[in-house]
Design a protein around this motif. Sequence first.
Motif, PDB file in Angstrom:
ATOM      1  N   ALA A 286       0.831  -1.206   0.000  1.00 37.65           N
ATOM      2  CA  ALA A 286       0.000   0.000   0.000  1.00 37.65           C
ATOM      3  C   ALA A 286       0.861   1.249   0.000  1.00 37.65           C
ATOM      4  CB  ALA A 286      -0.927  -0.006   1.203  1.00 37.65           C
ATOM      5  N   GLY A 287       1.969   1.211   0.711  1.00 41.12           N
ATOM      6  CA  GLY A 287       2.864   2.359   0.750  1.00 41.12           C
ATOM      7  C   GLY A 287       3.484   2.666  -0.602  1.00 41.12           C
ATOM      8  N   VAL A 288       3.631   1.643  -1.432  1.00 43.00           N
ATOM      9  CA  VAL A 288       4.216   1.833  -2.760  1.00 43.00           C
ATOM     10  C   VAL A 288       3.217   2.442  -3.731  1.00 43.00           C
ATOM     11  CG1 VAL A 288       5.204   0.644  -4.754  1.00 43.00           C
ATOM     12  CG2 VAL A 288       5.883  -0.029  -2.447  1.00 43.00           C
ATOM     13  N   VAL A 289       1.965   1.956  -3.695  1.00 40.16           N
ATOM     14  CA  VAL A 289       1.004   2.346  -4.730  1.00 40.16           C
ATOM     15  C   VAL A 289       0.213   3.602  -4.403  1.00 40.16           C
ATOM     16  CG1 VAL A 289       0.750  -0.047  -5.447  1.00 40.16           C
ATOM     17  CG2 VAL A 289      -0.859   0.915  -3.803  1.00 40.16           C
ATOM     18  N   ILE A 290       0.051   3.914  -3.117  1.00 39.37           N
ATOM     19  CA  ILE A 290      -0.867   4.988  -2.753  1.00 39.37           C
ATOM     20  C   ILE A 290      -0.377   6.353  -3.220  1.00 39.37           C
ATOM     21  CG2 ILE A 290       0.083   5.576  -0.482  1.00 39.37           C
ATOM     22  CD1 ILE A 290      -2.791   5.629   0.567  1.00 39.37           C
ATOM     23  N   THR A 291       0.935   6.497  -3.380  1.00 31.66           N
ATOM     24  CA  THR A 291       1.503   7.789  -3.777  1.00 31.66           C
ATOM     25  C   THR A 291       1.706   7.916  -5.282  1.00 31.66           C
ATOM     26  OG1 THR A 291       3.739   6.901  -3.459  1.00 31.66           O
ATOM     27  CG2 THR A 291       2.737   8.059  -1.595  1.00 31.66           C
ATOM     28  N   PHE A 292       1.613   6.815  -6.014  1.00 32.36           N
ATOM     29  CA  PHE A 292       2.058   6.830  -7.405  1.00 32.36           C
ATOM     30  C   PHE A 292       1.205   7.727  -8.292  1.00 32.36           C
ATOM     31  CE2 PHE A 292       2.884   4.830 -11.626  1.00 32.36           C
ATOM     32  CZ  PHE A 292       4.239   5.086 -11.648  1.00 32.36           C
ATOM     33  N   GLY A 293      -0.115   7.718  -8.092  1.00 37.66           N
ATOM     34  CA  GLY A 293      -0.970   8.569  -8.908  1.00 37.66           C
ATOM     35  C   GLY A 293      -0.640  10.038  -8.729  1.00 37.66           C
ATOM     36  N   THR A 294      -0.405  10.456  -7.481  1.00 38.45           N
ATOM     37  CA  THR A 294      -0.037  11.850  -7.219  1.00 38.45           C
ATOM     38  C   THR A 294       1.298  12.190  -7.858  1.00 38.45           C
ATOM     39  OG1 THR A 294      -1.227  11.775  -5.117  1.00 38.45           O
ATOM     40  CG2 THR A 294       0.363  13.551  -5.407  1.00 38.45           C
ATOM     41  N   MET A 295       2.259  11.265  -7.784  1.00 39.25           N
ATOM     42  CA  MET A 295       3.561  11.515  -8.398  1.00 39.25           C
ATOM     43  C   MET A 295       3.436  11.666  -9.915  1.00 39.25           C
ATOM     44  SD  MET A 295       5.472  11.694  -5.818  1.00 39.25           S
ATOM     45  CE  MET A 295       4.013  12.232  -4.901  1.00 39.25           C
ATOM     46  N   LEU A 296       2.524  10.917 -10.514  1.00 37.37           N
ATOM     47  CA  LEU A 296       2.323  11.041 -11.956  1.00 37.37           C
ATOM     48  C   LEU A 296       1.796  12.429 -12.311  1.00 37.37           C
ATOM     49  CD1 LEU A 296       0.761   7.600 -12.981  1.00 37.37           C
ATOM     50  CD2 LEU A 296       3.017   8.468 -13.605  1.00 37.37           C
ATOM     51  N   TRP A 297       0.852  12.945 -11.532  1.00 37.19           N
ATOM     52  CA  TRP A 297       0.320  14.279 -11.795  1.00 37.19           C
ATOM     53  C   TRP A 297       1.417  15.336 -11.679  1.00 37.19           C
ATOM     54  CZ3 TRP A 297      -3.743  15.445 -14.384  1.00 37.19           C
ATOM     55  CH2 TRP A 297      -4.896  14.654 -14.339  1.00 37.19           C
ATOM     56  N   ILE A 298       2.214  15.245 -10.622  1.00 41.47           N
ATOM     57  CA  ILE A 298       3.294  16.216 -10.413  1.00 41.47           C
ATOM     58  C   ILE A 298       4.288  16.159 -11.577  1.00 41.47           C
ATOM     59  CG2 ILE A 298       5.267  16.804  -8.947  1.00 41.47           C
ATOM     60  CD1 ILE A 298       3.612  15.841  -6.560  1.00 41.47           C
ATOM     61  N   CYS A 299       4.694  14.947 -11.945  1.00 43.02           N
ATOM     62  CA  CYS A 299       5.714  14.795 -12.994  1.00 43.02           C
ATOM     63  C   CYS A 299       5.170  15.153 -14.369  1.00 43.02           C
ATOM     64  CB  CYS A 299       6.247  13.368 -12.993  1.00 43.02           C
ATOM     65  SG  CYS A 299       7.172  12.963 -11.490  1.00 43.02           S
ATOM     66  N   LEU A 300       3.888  14.894 -14.613  1.00 42.58           N
ATOM     67  CA  LEU A 300       3.303  15.296 -15.881  1.00 42.58           C
ATOM     68  C   LEU A 300       3.347  16.815 -16.019  1.00 42.58           C
ATOM     69  CD1 LEU A 300       1.819  14.626 -18.500  1.00 42.58           C
ATOM     70  CD2 LEU A 300      -0.333  14.670 -17.219  1.00 42.58           C
ATOM     71  N   PHE A 301       3.033  17.526 -14.946  1.00 45.88           N
ATOM     72  CA  PHE A 301       3.113  18.992 -14.963  1.00 45.88           C
ATOM     73  C   PHE A 301       4.543  19.449 -15.251  1.00 45.88           C
ATOM     74  CE2 PHE A 301       4.153  22.870 -12.599  1.00 45.88           C
ATOM     75  CZ  PHE A 301       3.279  23.772 -13.190  1.00 45.88           C
ATOM     76  N   LEU A 302       5.518  18.834 -14.571  1.00 47.13           N
ATOM     77  CA  LEU A 302       6.912  19.217 -14.768  1.00 47.13           C
ATOM     78  C   LEU A 302       7.378  18.944 -16.193  1.00 47.13           C
ATOM     79  CD1 LEU A 302       8.475  17.884 -11.426  1.00 47.13           C
ATOM     80  CD2 LEU A 302       7.952  20.257 -12.023  1.00 47.13           C
ATOM     81  N   HIS A 303       6.981  17.826 -16.760  1.00 49.86           N
ATOM     82  CA  HIS A 303       7.425  17.465 -18.110  1.00 49.86           C
ATOM     83  C   HIS A 303       6.755  18.333 -19.173  1.00 49.86           C
ATOM     84  CE1 HIS A 303       9.672  13.461 -17.665  1.00 49.86           C
ATOM     85  NE2 HIS A 303       9.549  13.975 -16.450  1.00 49.86           N
ATOM     86  N   VAL A 304       5.469  18.618 -18.997  1.00 50.69           N
ATOM     87  CA  VAL A 304       4.768  19.465 -19.964  1.00 50.69           C
ATOM     88  C   VAL A 304       5.388  20.858 -20.000  1.00 50.69           C
ATOM     89  CG1 VAL A 304       2.586  20.649 -20.445  1.00 50.69           C
ATOM     90  CG2 VAL A 304       2.585  18.208 -19.900  1.00 50.69           C
TER      91      VAL A 304
END
Length: 297
Positions: free
Chosen positions: A225-243
């Motif tokens: 649970a500790g691995v997966v619960i943060t992944f969606g948020t990290m994707l949003w943050i990184c998508l913003f940074l990459h765009v």
Amino acid sequence: MLGFSLSRLPDLDYDGHFKEKFALIPGYWYYFSQGHYRYGMLIHLATVLPAGILMVFQFTPIIRHKFLLFHRINGYVVSLLTVISNLAAFVIIRHPQGGNRVTSHAVETLMGIITTVGVVLAVYNARRKQIDQHRAWMLRTMFYMGVTITARLINLAATPIISRIGNYWSVWMCDEISFLYTNVGLEFPRDGYPDCFLPDGSLDRWKRVAVSAQENPERLEQLGAGVVITFGTMLWICLFLHVIGVEVYLRMTPRESERLRRVSYEKQLEAGYRNPGSAGLVLDRWADADPWTPPSK
């Protein structure tokens, strides 16, 4: 991208390396061991990993300038593999690494859409000989695809952070927890989830329970649970940074854009275009009013 893709090639050993690596991550082997999720993941891996390896040749200057035919053929191959991998990802997106969370579904769907649109626009501009726009859209697509790599790196820090903060929870099916422990030869932790059992002592497979996200190696579901619960948020943050990052890069390299605009003009002039230098995503009606001509050298 090259290093990440090479490091993930062992995952093509699906029932060996992939199973061993992802057996402890909820939403992975429980779902991806069978049915359409299995074949969707297999197709996704078999296409996106070669695409990640081959795309490095597209950004190697000597290949672009000296081996143009290879550049074109390899570009079509990478584009086709990218589209197929996205289609396969849409099949399995119901159970991504971010778990069964709407935030993960949304960002991964968005990533699939923008990378597909980006690669189609890149190919379209190449076919229209608008090389400057082709470069821009291919760069955007590759930057968007790199989001998953950056997110995994940041997630390495996010997992222990939420574990120390505490009070983060993930919802699991009892059958997922049972599958997780059975897969490694351990007994179900009855003391932690008494609601998972019916009065006769049998497992209520479809019952949902809250799992604390903790770095606890003795409780596999908490570790997962500790691995997966943060992944969606990290994707949003990184998508913003990459765009934002790719647009900054494009604006920091105006000379290359202008050079390729000249190349586009010459290629379109040679091909007999009505408004050379203004094809692709450059609207013809604008070109009619003010046709573009290359500035003097």
